[in-house]
Design a protein around this motif. Sequence first.
Motif, PDB file in Angstrom:
ATOM      1  N   GLY A   1       0.701  -1.275   0.004  1.00 43.36           N
ATOM      2  CA  GLY A   1      -0.086   0.039   0.063  1.00 43.36           C
ATOM      3  C   GLY A   1       0.764   1.193  -0.088  1.00 43.36           C
ATOM      4  N   PHE A   2       1.954   1.427   0.536  1.00 43.04           N
ATOM      5  CA  PHE A   2       2.805   2.472   0.904  1.00 43.04           C
ATOM      6  C   PHE A   2       3.444   2.476  -0.663  1.00 43.04           C
ATOM      7  CE2 PHE A   2       1.609   2.255   5.140  1.00 43.04           C
ATOM      8  CZ  PHE A   2       1.624   3.515   5.597  1.00 43.04           C
ATOM      9  N   LYS A   3       3.948   1.332  -1.110  1.00 38.68           N
ATOM     10  CA  LYS A   3       4.549   1.344  -2.527  1.00 38.68           C
ATOM     11  C   LYS A   3       3.637   2.340  -3.303  1.00 38.68           C
ATOM     12  CE  LYS A   3       7.443  -2.852  -2.428  1.00 38.68           C
ATOM     13  NZ  LYS A   3       7.826  -4.010  -3.142  1.00 38.68           N
ATOM     14  N   GLN A   4       2.358   1.895  -3.599  1.00 44.31           N
ATOM     15  CA  GLN A   4       1.465   2.547  -4.473  1.00 44.31           C
ATOM     16  C   GLN A   4       1.229   4.121  -3.877  1.00 44.31           C
ATOM     17  OE1 GLN A   4       1.826   0.314  -6.374  1.00 44.31           O
ATOM     18  NE2 GLN A   4      -0.565  -0.031  -6.625  1.00 44.31           N
ATOM     19  N   ARG A   5       1.240   4.348  -2.647  1.00 43.30           N
ATOM     20  CA  ARG A   5       1.283   5.784  -2.258  1.00 43.30           C
ATOM     21  C   ARG A   5       2.323   6.460  -2.810  1.00 43.30           C
ATOM     22  NH1 ARG A   5      -0.614   6.240   4.214  1.00 43.30           N
ATOM     23  NH2 ARG A   5      -2.217   4.546   4.141  1.00 43.30           N
ATOM     24  N   LEU A   6       3.634   6.079  -2.695  1.00 46.33           N
ATOM     25  CA  LEU A   6       4.780   6.754  -3.258  1.00 46.33           C
ATOM     26  C   LEU A   6       4.694   6.638  -4.683  1.00 46.33           C
ATOM     27  CD1 LEU A   6       7.717   7.760  -2.664  1.00 46.33           C
ATOM     28  CD2 LEU A   6       8.531   5.193  -2.779  1.00 46.33           C
ATOM     29  N   ALA A   7       4.210   5.729  -5.324  1.00 50.82           N
ATOM     30  CA  ALA A   7       3.981   5.818  -6.977  1.00 50.82           C
ATOM     31  C   ALA A   7       3.194   6.951  -7.220  1.00 50.82           C
ATOM     32  CB  ALA A   7       3.665   4.612  -7.521  1.00 50.82           C
ATOM     33  N   MET A   8       2.330   7.082  -6.589  1.00 50.55           N
ATOM     34  CA  MET A   8       1.202   8.117  -6.991  1.00 50.55           C
ATOM     35  C   MET A   8       1.725   9.423  -6.676  1.00 50.55           C
ATOM     36  SD  MET A   8      -2.746   8.178  -6.096  1.00 50.55           S
ATOM     37  CE  MET A   8      -4.036   9.442  -6.769  1.00 50.55           C
ATOM     38  N   ALA A   9       2.536   9.526  -5.349  1.00 50.55           N
ATOM     39  CA  ALA A   9       2.970  10.739  -4.960  1.00 50.55           C
ATOM     40  C   ALA A   9       3.827  11.461  -5.966  1.00 50.55           C
ATOM     41  CB  ALA A   9       3.687  10.708  -3.613  1.00 50.55           C
ATOM     42  N   CYS A  10       4.824  10.467  -6.702  1.00 47.97           N
ATOM     43  CA  CYS A  10       5.813  10.687  -7.661  1.00 47.97           C
ATOM     44  C   CYS A  10       4.979  11.306  -9.034  1.00 47.97           C
ATOM     45  CB  CYS A  10       6.730   9.822  -7.717  1.00 47.97           C
ATOM     46  SG  CYS A  10       8.087   9.456  -6.487  1.00 47.97           S
ATOM     47  N   ALA A  11       4.045  10.385  -9.202  1.00 50.17           N
ATOM     48  CA  ALA A  11       3.403  10.854 -10.467  1.00 50.17           C
ATOM     49  C   ALA A  11       2.648  12.378 -10.518  1.00 50.17           C
ATOM     50  CB  ALA A  11       2.168   9.769 -10.915  1.00 50.17           C
ATOM     51  N   LEU A  12       2.353  12.611  -9.205  1.00 49.40           N
ATOM     52  CA  LEU A  12       1.632  14.019  -9.134  1.00 49.40           C
ATOM     53  C   LEU A  12       2.433  15.227  -8.520  1.00 49.40           C
ATOM     54  CD1 LEU A  12      -1.526  12.765  -6.941  1.00 49.40           C
ATOM     55  CD2 LEU A  12      -1.569  13.618  -9.371  1.00 49.40           C
ATOM     56  N   MET A  13       3.816  14.956  -8.585  1.00 52.31           N
ATOM     57  CA  MET A  13       4.630  15.787  -8.155  1.00 52.31           C
ATOM     58  C   MET A  13       4.885  17.027  -8.815  1.00 52.31           C
ATOM     59  SD  MET A  13       7.132  16.059  -5.682  1.00 52.31           S
ATOM     60  CE  MET A  13       7.495  14.396  -5.449  1.00 52.31           C
ATOM     61  N   HIS A  14       4.442  17.166 -10.245  1.00 45.13           N
ATOM     62  CA  HIS A  14       4.461  18.134 -11.155  1.00 45.13           C
ATOM     63  C   HIS A  14       3.165  18.710 -11.264  1.00 45.13           C
ATOM     64  CE1 HIS A  14       3.868  14.689 -13.700  1.00 45.13           C
ATOM     65  NE2 HIS A  14       3.778  15.459 -14.755  1.00 45.13           N
ATOM     66  N   GLU A  15       2.174  18.409 -10.886  1.00 41.97           N
ATOM     67  CA  GLU A  15       0.632  18.808 -10.691  1.00 41.97           C
ATOM     68  C   GLU A  15       0.062  18.523 -12.275  1.00 41.97           C
ATOM     69  OE1 GLU A  15      -0.384  22.103  -7.712  1.00 41.97           O
ATOM     70  OE2 GLU A  15       1.501  22.574  -8.680  1.00 41.97           O
ATOM     71  N   PRO A  16      -0.004  17.382 -12.689  1.00 41.30           N
ATOM     72  CA  PRO A  16      -0.155  17.075 -14.465  1.00 41.30           C
ATOM     73  C   PRO A  16      -1.560  17.505 -14.520  1.00 41.30           C
ATOM     74  CG  PRO A  16       0.040  15.121 -13.026  1.00 41.30           C
ATOM     75  CD  PRO A  16       0.371  16.203 -12.186  1.00 41.30           C
ATOM     76  N   ASP A  17      -1.793  17.776 -15.960  1.00 37.98           N
ATOM     77  CA  ASP A  17      -3.092  18.014 -16.185  1.00 37.98           C
ATOM     78  C   ASP A  17      -3.866  16.628 -16.278  1.00 37.98           C
ATOM     79  OD1 ASP A  17      -2.705  20.764 -16.539  1.00 37.98           O
ATOM     80  OD2 ASP A  17      -1.997  20.229 -18.895  1.00 37.98           O
ATOM     81  N   ILE A  18      -3.209  15.621 -16.911  1.00 34.18           N
ATOM     82  CA  ILE A  18      -3.733  14.253 -17.266  1.00 34.18           C
ATOM     83  C   ILE A  18      -3.125  13.387 -16.313  1.00 34.18           C
ATOM     84  CG2 ILE A  18      -4.458  12.761 -18.926  1.00 34.18           C
ATOM     85  CD1 ILE A  18      -4.489  14.724 -20.647  1.00 34.18           C
ATOM     86  N   LEU A  19      -3.904  12.476 -15.394  1.00 34.22           N
ATOM     87  CA  LEU A  19      -3.327  11.583 -14.815  1.00 34.22           C
ATOM     88  C   LEU A  19      -3.326  10.323 -15.241  1.00 34.22           C
ATOM     89  CD1 LEU A  19      -1.338  10.747 -12.015  1.00 34.22           C
ATOM     90  CD2 LEU A  19      -3.373  10.952 -10.810  1.00 34.22           C
ATOM     91  N   PHE A  20      -2.710   9.486 -15.490  1.00 34.37           N
ATOM     92  CA  PHE A  20      -2.815   7.836 -15.883  1.00 34.37           C
ATOM     93  C   PHE A  20      -2.543   6.882 -14.793  1.00 34.37           C
ATOM     94  CE2 PHE A  20      -2.200  10.149 -19.945  1.00 34.37           C
ATOM     95  CZ  PHE A  20      -3.097   9.665 -20.771  1.00 34.37           C
ATOM     96  N   LEU A  21      -3.481   5.941 -14.565  1.00 33.74           N
ATOM     97  CA  LEU A  21      -3.337   5.198 -13.219  1.00 33.74           C
ATOM     98  C   LEU A  21      -3.636   3.950 -13.674  1.00 33.74           C
ATOM     99  CD1 LEU A  21      -5.178   7.276 -10.692  1.00 33.74           C
ATOM    100  CD2 LEU A  21      -2.739   7.226 -10.999  1.00 33.74           C
ATOM    101  N   ASP A  22      -2.598   2.904 -14.055  1.00 34.62           N
ATOM    102  CA  ASP A  22      -2.724   1.749 -14.481  1.00 34.62           C
ATOM    103  C   ASP A  22      -2.692   0.651 -13.324  1.00 34.62           C
ATOM    104  OD1 ASP A  22      -2.910  -0.469 -16.203  1.00 34.62           O
ATOM    105  OD2 ASP A  22      -0.777  -0.309 -16.784  1.00 34.62           O
ATOM    106  N   GLU A  23      -4.206   0.288 -12.975  1.00 33.60           N
ATOM    107  CA  GLU A  23      -4.351  -0.476 -11.767  1.00 33.60           C
ATOM    108  C   GLU A  23      -3.607  -0.085 -10.351  1.00 33.60           C
ATOM    109  OE1 GLU A  23      -4.129  -4.706 -12.612  1.00 33.60           O
ATOM    110  OE2 GLU A  23      -4.565  -4.772 -14.249  1.00 33.60           O
ATOM    111  N   PRO A  24      -3.770   1.205 -10.092  1.00 32.15           N
ATOM    112  CA  PRO A  24      -3.456   1.634  -8.858  1.00 32.15           C
ATOM    113  C   PRO A  24      -3.593   0.940  -7.514  1.00 32.15           C
ATOM    114  CG  PRO A  24      -5.166   2.964  -9.601  1.00 32.15           C
ATOM    115  CD  PRO A  24      -5.002   1.864 -10.541  1.00 32.15           C
TER     116      PRO A  24
END
Length: 598
Positions: free
Chosen positions: A479-502
């Motif tokens: 669960g914390f691996k997934q949290r870290l991965a999502m945190a990194c994906a959102l670091m730059h405040e993207p317009d579009i977020l792709f989540l592959d089986e989050p």
Amino acid sequence: MDSATPLSIENVSKAFVLPNRRVQALDDVTFHIEPGQVTGLIGVDAAGKTTLMRLIAGLLTLDAGRINVLGYDVTESPLAIQSAIGYMPQQFGLYQDLTVLENLQLYADLQALPPDQRDARFDQLLNMTGMAPFRVRLAGKLSGGMKQKLGLACTLLKSPDLLLLDEPTVGVDPVSRRELWEIVYRAVEENGMSVLLSTAYLDEAERCRDIKLLHEGRLLSEGPPDQFTQPLQNRTFLVSSNSDCPKRQLKKQLSHQPGVRDALIFGETVRILTADAQPEPDTLLAPLNCPNADLRIEPVDPRFEDAFVDQLSQQDDTVAEPSQPMETAESTPDDDKAPSSDPAIDVENLVCRFGDFVAVDHLSFRVQRGEIFGLLGANGAGKTTTFRMLCGLLPATEGHLHVAGLNLRKARAQARARLGYMSQKFSLYGVMTVAQNLNFYSKVYGLSGRRRRERIDWAIEMFELETYLNQTSHDLPLGFKQRLAMACALMHEPDILFLDEPTSGVDPMGRRDFWNKINALAEQGVTIMVTTHFMEEAEYCDRMAIMASGQILAIGSPADIKQNAGQTDMEEAFIHIIEQQKTEPTASRQPQNSEAVG
């Protein structure tokens, strides 16, 4: 203890020493399982489930206590236990460059299965798992569900008296998940096998004869599923409204109502669990700010998941609380993110070929800005390949592909700067600590100075990573691996977020937290594209497409897809659409839809 008891655990404790902290994985756990039945082992991430499985299999040493397996003491006879049981860990060791049959032969050698029994046993298991047509296919070329079925076949070669299954259906689509359960129950019924199975799917736990609930290394409660759900009578309800109060908004308001312990989207309604029995449930609706919404509430039978949430909420009052808002105080409007009528994602006749194999076959769809769009399908349907093309990580063979207003054939690098991508498998740097990963990805996305420090601090607080900053990401609970991965994906405040089986393999509490964050992002105008094998999660999507063999079979809102499939349950609708596809010639198939897809 009866000598026929396949497994008894007495006062078992196990701790691990990690950088700057000591983790008590198991703390004085005692229970036994009955022969000839499936026993479920459940709990949130880091509850101690996998540690206990590995102790039972003799792969870890006890700190204290005693484990008896099929008459053997695990401390005295670990090798005897390992040869007598079947154990399928979360990452079963298939050999990717060997065929299906060669993997079976290898595991037959490892398990010392007599040569004269092999051919008959191979045929039996391949037919049981539906893998007979794929004998000569390389394991690395199998879909996720087929790999799990092959792993289970390898584990069952000697028909063990005790079978340990550590989350065998993680990342597996609903059709394959149903098939795996049929295989397990057939083995139990035909051979009298005893099974201890851990799972993140609580509808699966409800199928077990007995359940052991672990929390923070301790046995919280145990018993048959109805023993957990019976006390929840008059505490579970469905709340519905008309279109004047969308279900995401209704769920958000209900989550904050005093006396509501849990609220989640459930089809076209919101399912709630109250802290106490409600003789007059209509009073729960009075404080809601939903003018002209025509709110209705009706009682519904409790499910095992309600009992799971209820018990854990009593252990930790914050466990079921809604997420805090995703934005930061320093957030400012960005001209590049101004509202636009143009779609965020525009795909027309998208094709991807690998040699002669067509992974994606003329896909067409659009996703509007601020929309949550689900891409669903069986393992091997082409979802991840589609994601990789949309993220600019894989070139399209053919087709028109615009993302964030940019043509990915001409401006792939510019588009990637406006996208966030969380891959299906954990893809951060396992040898680096949590803090090092956050620092690295903030630099990759071009952040610097004060802004970079602010975003790292935001990620640590938002995803509750403070305790794990000095721990390598490889050693984090899932669960914390997934949290870290999502945190990194959102670091730059993207317009579009792709989540592959989050949320694959994440416990129900973790899934709720993820979807609270996803919903909050959508409310801020971020476009979300997500794949999932949890069909109840698919109900959170505004629209979705169901894929098979690289093609879209159905597209529309969750309600439309269920209606067109003639089903009231999303999982049954998904299975119906996938099974129907198998019986129809490819040329005659048309997407079931309520809209134009091109």
